[in-house]
Write a protein that holds these residues in place. Structure first.
Motif, PDB file in Angstrom:
ATOM      1  N   GLU A   1       0.815  -1.215   0.000  1.00 40.36           N
ATOM      2  CA  GLU A   1       0.000   0.000   0.000  1.00 40.36           C
ATOM      3  C   GLU A   1       0.850   1.267   0.000  1.00 40.36           C
ATOM      4  O   GLU A   1       0.356   2.356  -0.289  1.00 40.36           O
ATOM      5  N   ASP A   2       2.143   1.130   0.331  1.00 38.64           N
ATOM      6  CA  ASP A   2       3.044   2.283   0.360  1.00 38.64           C
ATOM      7  C   ASP A   2       3.948   2.330  -0.866  1.00 38.64           C
ATOM      8  O   ASP A   2       5.029   2.921  -0.826  1.00 38.64           O
ATOM      9  N   ASN A   3       3.520   1.703  -1.967  1.00 38.16           N
ATOM     10  CA  ASN A   3       4.405   1.574  -3.131  1.00 38.16           C
ATOM     11  C   ASN A   3       4.768   2.910  -3.771  1.00 38.16           C
ATOM     12  O   ASN A   3       5.671   2.969  -4.601  1.00 38.16           O
ATOM     13  N   ASN A   4       4.071   3.986  -3.389  1.00 42.75           N
ATOM     14  CA  ASN A   4       4.447   5.307  -3.902  1.00 42.75           C
ATOM     15  C   ASN A   4       5.621   5.905  -3.128  1.00 42.75           C
ATOM     16  O   ASN A   4       6.152   6.953  -3.508  1.00 42.75           O
ATOM     17  N   LYS A   5       6.048   5.219  -2.061  1.00 39.86           N
ATOM     18  CA  LYS A   5       7.139   5.722  -1.228  1.00 39.86           C
ATOM     19  C   LYS A   5       8.485   5.086  -1.567  1.00 39.86           C
ATOM     20  O   LYS A   5       9.521   5.537  -1.090  1.00 39.86           O
ATOM     21  N   TYR A   6       8.455   4.018  -2.346  1.00 38.84           N
ATOM     22  CA  TYR A   6       9.694   3.345  -2.721  1.00 38.84           C
ATOM     23  C   TYR A   6       9.550   2.768  -4.124  1.00 38.84           C
ATOM     24  O   TYR A   6       8.450   2.675  -4.670  1.00 38.84           O
ATOM     25  N   HIS A   7      10.678   2.393  -4.703  1.00 40.27           N
ATOM     26  CA  HIS A   7      10.704   1.819  -6.047  1.00 40.27           C
ATOM     27  C   HIS A   7      11.495   0.518  -6.006  1.00 40.27           C
ATOM     28  O   HIS A   7      12.552   0.445  -5.374  1.00 40.27           O
ATOM     29  N   ILE A   8      10.974  -0.502  -6.688  1.00 38.13           N
ATOM     30  CA  ILE A   8      11.637  -1.803  -6.745  1.00 38.13           C
ATOM     31  C   ILE A   8      11.769  -2.222  -8.209  1.00 38.13           C
ATOM     32  O   ILE A   8      10.780  -2.238  -8.944  1.00 38.13           O
TER      33      ILE A   8
ATOM     34  N   ASN B   1       7.738  -1.817   8.566  1.00 38.99           N
ATOM     35  CA  ASN B   1       6.710  -2.552   7.833  1.00 38.99           C
ATOM     36  C   ASN B   1       7.383  -3.722   7.130  1.00 38.99           C
ATOM     37  O   ASN B   1       8.504  -3.588   6.624  1.00 38.99           O
ATOM     38  N   LEU B   2       6.701  -4.859   7.076  1.00 41.59           N
ATOM     39  CA  LEU B   2       7.268  -6.051   6.454  1.00 41.59           C
ATOM     40  C   LEU B   2       6.289  -6.654   5.455  1.00 41.59           C
ATOM     41  O   LEU B   2       5.117  -6.850   5.763  1.00 41.59           O
ATOM     42  N   ILE B   3       6.790  -6.928   4.254  1.00 38.29           N
ATOM     43  CA  ILE B   3       6.017  -7.641   3.233  1.00 38.29           C
ATOM     44  C   ILE B   3       6.832  -8.858   2.815  1.00 38.29           C
ATOM     45  O   ILE B   3       8.010  -8.738   2.463  1.00 38.29           O
ATOM     46  N   ASN B   4       6.215 -10.027   2.865  1.00 34.95           N
ATOM     47  CA  ASN B   4       6.878 -11.267   2.479  1.00 34.95           C
ATOM     48  C   ASN B   4       5.985 -11.971   1.467  1.00 34.95           C
ATOM     49  O   ASN B   4       4.805 -12.196   1.724  1.00 34.95           O
ATOM     50  N   MET B   5       6.542 -12.320   0.310  1.00 32.22           N
ATOM     51  CA  MET B   5       5.709 -12.855  -0.755  1.00 32.22           C
ATOM     52  C   MET B   5       6.498 -13.790  -1.666  1.00 32.22           C
ATOM     53  O   MET B   5       7.725 -13.896  -1.558  1.00 32.22           O
ATOM     54  N   ILE B   6       5.774 -14.458  -2.562  1.00 32.17           N
ATOM     55  CA  ILE B   6       6.378 -15.338  -3.555  1.00 32.17           C
ATOM     56  C   ILE B   6       6.337 -14.647  -4.913  1.00 32.17           C
ATOM     57  O   ILE B   6       5.304 -14.111  -5.318  1.00 32.17           O
ATOM     58  N   LEU B   7       7.478 -14.643  -5.607  1.00 29.82           N
ATOM     59  CA  LEU B   7       7.559 -14.093  -6.957  1.00 29.82           C
ATOM     60  C   LEU B   7       7.753 -15.236  -7.950  1.00 29.82           C
ATOM     61  O   LEU B   7       8.621 -16.087  -7.755  1.00 29.82           O
ATOM     62  N   ASN B   8       6.960 -15.243  -8.996  1.00 25.01           N
ATOM     63  CA  ASN B   8       7.107 -16.239 -10.050  1.00 25.01           C
ATOM     64  C   ASN B   8       7.945 -15.646 -11.176  1.00 25.01           C
ATOM     65  O   ASN B   8       7.436 -14.929 -12.037  1.00 25.01           O
ATOM     66  N   LEU B   9       9.228 -15.929 -11.140  1.00 22.15           N
ATOM     67  CA  LEU B   9      10.144 -15.451 -12.169  1.00 22.15           C
ATOM     68  C   LEU B   9      10.406 -16.631 -13.104  1.00 22.15           C
ATOM     69  O   LEU B   9       9.462 -17.240 -13.574  1.00 22.15           O
ATOM     70  N   ASN B  10      11.642 -16.984 -13.376  1.00 22.80           N
ATOM     71  CA  ASN B  10      11.856 -18.209 -14.152  1.00 22.80           C
ATOM     72  C   ASN B  10      11.614 -19.441 -13.283  1.00 22.80           C
ATOM     73  O   ASN B  10      11.374 -20.536 -13.767  1.00 22.80           O
TER      74      ASN B  10
END
Length: 237
Positions: free
Chosen positions: A15-22, A218-227
């Motif tokens: 929800e704070d994605n406007n505060k950082y860039h990834i 704040n902590l966000i932990n998730m799964i990313l589907n890359l290769n």
């Protein structure tokens, strides 16, 4: 002259994605027998540091991270002159930007965090008023139960043992990335034990808020589907 492998992708989460860039970038796969590439043409390269690299894989990881960092700085902070910056490390080896030109010392610089794992490097960038840490690991990265006591204790240690018995490395890697992202955000590295930070609540779920010695993250932990599937964590304040 070194060039990147693949294209740069942006990751928008939280929800704070406007505060950082990834952003993330795929790393070129190099065999151990291949020649170590020259990366001295890139920004934010410490010539003495890269002399210590002994494998082409390590060199590619470092080059990809520095290239991505430079790209993001130009994209999100175009007012900053990259040629007047260097990347330094504090006493805990946490990286930070530093002005090489004293005329600009009064201008605050953004904070950043870099992580690489196998085929990918990921970079997070935020303003100077925030702290940020990211970590990326393959979800099926092999671990052993010798890691348990290194990363946790007490109630959380028993939770980790239970989770490991059910699904092996899956949750262990997620817990590892969560703790490492927090230590990076605190700019402490492994100068303190990961056992001092709890990331699981009583229901075996990841906490979304971490309080460590009065510092709230704040902590966000998730799964990313890359290769393949990767676990990813970001901690920020």
């Amino acid at each position: 002259m070194w060039k990147p492998f693949g294209k740069i992708n942006e990751l928008i989460i939280g929800e704070d994605n406007n505060k950082y860039h990834i952003n993330f970038l795929r790393i070129r796969n190099k065999k151990l027998s291949e020649k170590i590439p020259f990366i001295g043409n890139l920004h934010f390269i410490d010539q003495e540091e890269i002399k210590k690299f002994r494998t082409p894989k390590r060199t590619e990881e470092h080059a990809s991270g520095r290239y991505l960092l430079h790209h993001m700085l130009r994209k999100y902070y175009p007012e900053i002159d990259c040629s007047s910056l260097e990347v330094c490390r504090n006493e805990n080896r946490a990286p930070f930007f530093n002005w090489t030109n004293s005329r600009f010392k009064h201008i605050d610089l953004p904070n950043f965090s870099i992580s690489s794992s196998n085929d990918y490097v990921i970079v997070a960038l935020c303003n100077s008023e925030m702290s940020i840490g990211v970590d990326l690991e393959k979800l099926n990265q092999k671990r052993t139960d010798t890691l348990f006591d290194f990363i946790s204790k007490g109630r959380e240690l028993e939770q980790i043992k239970s989770l490991y018995g059910k699904n092996g490395n899956y949750n262990l890697n997620r817990i590892w990335t969560a703790k490492e992202s927090i230590l990076k955000s605190l700019r402490l590295g492994f100068s303190i034990s990961p056992t001092k930070i709890e990331v699981l609540d009583n229901n075996y779920e990841f906490k979304s808020r971490i309080n460590f010695e009065g510092k709230k993250l704040n902590l966000i932990n998730m799964i990313l589907n890359l290769n393949e599937e990767y676990c990813f964590s970001i901690a920020y304040s």
